[in-house]
Design an enzyme around this catalytic site. Structure first.
Site, short mmCIF file in Angstrom:
data_model
loop_
_atom_site.label_atom_id
_atom_site.label_comp_id
_atom_site.label_asym_id
_atom_site.label_seq_id
_atom_site.Cartn_x
_atom_site.Cartn_y
_atom_site.Cartn_z
N GLN A 120 -10.03 77.97 -122.34
CA GLN A 120 -8.73 78.28 -122.95
C GLN A 120 -8.49 79.80 -122.94
O GLN A 120 -7.92 80.35 -123.88
CB GLN A 120 -8.64 77.73 -124.36
CG GLN A 120 -8.26 76.27 -124.43
CD GLN A 120 -6.83 76.01 -123.94
OE1 GLN A 120 -5.96 76.84 -124.06
NE2 GLN A 120 -6.62 74.83 -123.35
N SER A 121 -8.88 80.45 -121.87
CA SER A 121 -8.79 81.90 -121.79
C SER A 121 -7.34 82.40 -121.80
O SER A 121 -6.55 82.07 -120.92
CB SER A 121 -9.48 82.38 -120.51
OG SER A 121 -9.22 83.74 -120.28
N ASN A 122 -7.02 83.22 -122.81
CA ASN A 122 -5.73 83.90 -122.83
C ASN A 122 -5.63 84.88 -121.67
O ASN A 122 -4.57 85.06 -121.07
CB ASN A 122 -5.55 84.66 -124.15
CG ASN A 122 -5.57 83.75 -125.36
OD1 ASN A 122 -4.71 82.90 -125.50
ND2 ASN A 122 -6.55 83.94 -126.22
N CYS A 124 -7.07 84.69 -118.68
CA CYS A 124 -6.81 84.01 -117.41
C CYS A 124 -5.35 83.60 -117.30
O CYS A 124 -4.73 83.75 -116.24
CB CYS A 124 -7.73 82.78 -117.29
SG CYS A 124 -9.45 83.19 -116.90
#
Length: 376
Positions: A120-122, A124
């Site tokens: 859930q990388s912001n 990325c």
């Protein structure tokens, strides 16, 4: 591309007809939306610190500073700097770093970017959107506990896949054995072998070049404090990959702003981040710079684990939203704000600023945990 090491990694694109249709809309017309501009460093940057040549104006800057009437703030007057307002799809602190990283990618004639993060990388997601805006194709390496399964369309993943990011999933074991940055570099090598021209950068955009994003934010803050005729005793922020910490600490050390800086570590330990900041400063060519331990104070704030939310943390997010109308994310800003209140009770000050680094889309990944708290 597929991983050549350990657990099988999967490259995922939009997998349904509906998602593919929306992605097609997001990708057309193709081409560069924003142009690079020459960059001038703040007046207080010393000669030994060589500024980047250019910058892309991606963010909605400056971000505002607002009063934040938090409960249990030990009598402190708390304000919040809304870096979550830096842009809708780009929301959060990552856009400041991407302004310099993607400018470098364009200057080097690259045709795609590669970076890495959690599922859930912001970072990325922001990279995927920003890359499309400037005509680059995004490739993302993302950690997943089920790398052989489709990651779904929840939260940040939905936005990344809507703009057509190519996502490679790798297991936690592979991240531990190889390292996230090494996996990103491996993917970049594979792309070069295919004739592509990738530009790779680590998680969070936390690199010497990315540091300029928050060094520049200090100049923005200086102007805001001057116009408000205000001062601060302490600044708090969530420390997740080190790039925001590096820029803030260096900028505050060099600028006329006199205040304490406290980072709440929501991933690794303070010792890990102190070492990382010292390494970034060395790569920047720092001269006569104190060690990172003398530039800021870092406090552990990971709780039950990175991206693991406890009941008290979720209760705090809900109370804060209902009392102040400010949404905090469960991975970074929520844990950091709760840590700030604990710190203020231990060591009170008159005026503090909390830097909201974004991450709202991460709330959707906690739907099952929030559901019992929101029953009518």
């Amino acid at each position: 591309p597929t991983s050549a090491h350990g657990t099988r990694a999967t490259m995922v694109a939009a997998s349904s007809c509906a998602a593919a249709f929306v992605a097609a809309l997001a990708l057309s017309p193709r081409g560069e939306v924003m142009r690079r501009e020459a960059y001038s460093a703040p007046r207080w940057v010393p000669e030994w610190l060589t500024p980047p040549a250019s910058r892309l104006r991606l963010g909605h800057l400056p971000t505002p500073i607002e009063a934040w009437p938090l409960e249990d703030a030990a009598g402190c007057r708390v304000a919040i700097k809304r870096d979550d307002y830096s842009g809708s799809e780009l929301s959060g602190n990552k856009v400041r770093k991407l302004e310099f990283l993607l400018a470098a990618a364009k200057a080097e004639g690259c045709d795609c970017v590669v970076t890495v993060g959690g599922i859930q990388s912001n970072h990325c997601r922001a990279t995927a959107v920003a890359a499309r805006r400037v005509g680059l194709e995004p490739f993302l390496v993302q950690r997943s506990e089920t790398p052989d399964e489709d990651p779904g369309l929840v939260g940040n993943l939905l936005v990344s896949r809507m703009v057509g990011a190519q996502i490679r999933l790798a297991s936690g074991d592979e991240f531990e054995a190889v390292g996230g940055w090494a996996l990103a570099l491996r993917l970049a090598d594979e792309l070069r072998a295919q004739g592509r021209r990738p530009y790779a950068f680590p998680s969070g955009g936390s690199s010497p070049l990315g540091t300029w994003g928050y060094l520049e934010m200090v100049a923005e803050l200086e102007a805001q404090l001057e116009s408000r005729r205000d001062s601060l005793d302490r600044i708090y922020f969530a420390c997740g990959s080190g790039g925001t910490a590096a820029g803030l600490a260096l900028g505050l050390h060099l600028s006329p702003i006199q205040t304490q800086l406290v980072g709440l570590c929501v991933d690794d330990t303070p010792d890990v981040f102190y070492d990382k900041l010292d390494a970034i400063y060395a790569d920047l060519g720092a001269r006569d710079l104190p060690p990172a331990r003398d530039l800021l104070r870092l406090e552990p704030c990971v709780g039950a684990g990175y991206a693991v939310s406890t009941q008290p943390e979720l209760d705090f997010l809900l109370r804060t939203a209902r009392h102040t109308g400010v949404l905090l994310d469960p991975v970074y800003s929520g844990k950091a704000a709760l840590g700030m209140l604990r710190d203020l009770r231990r060591s009170p000050v008159d005026a503090a600023l909390f830097v909201h680094t974004g991450g709202h889309l991460g709330l959707y990944a906690k739907e099952s945990q929030f559901a019992p708290l929101l029953q009518l």
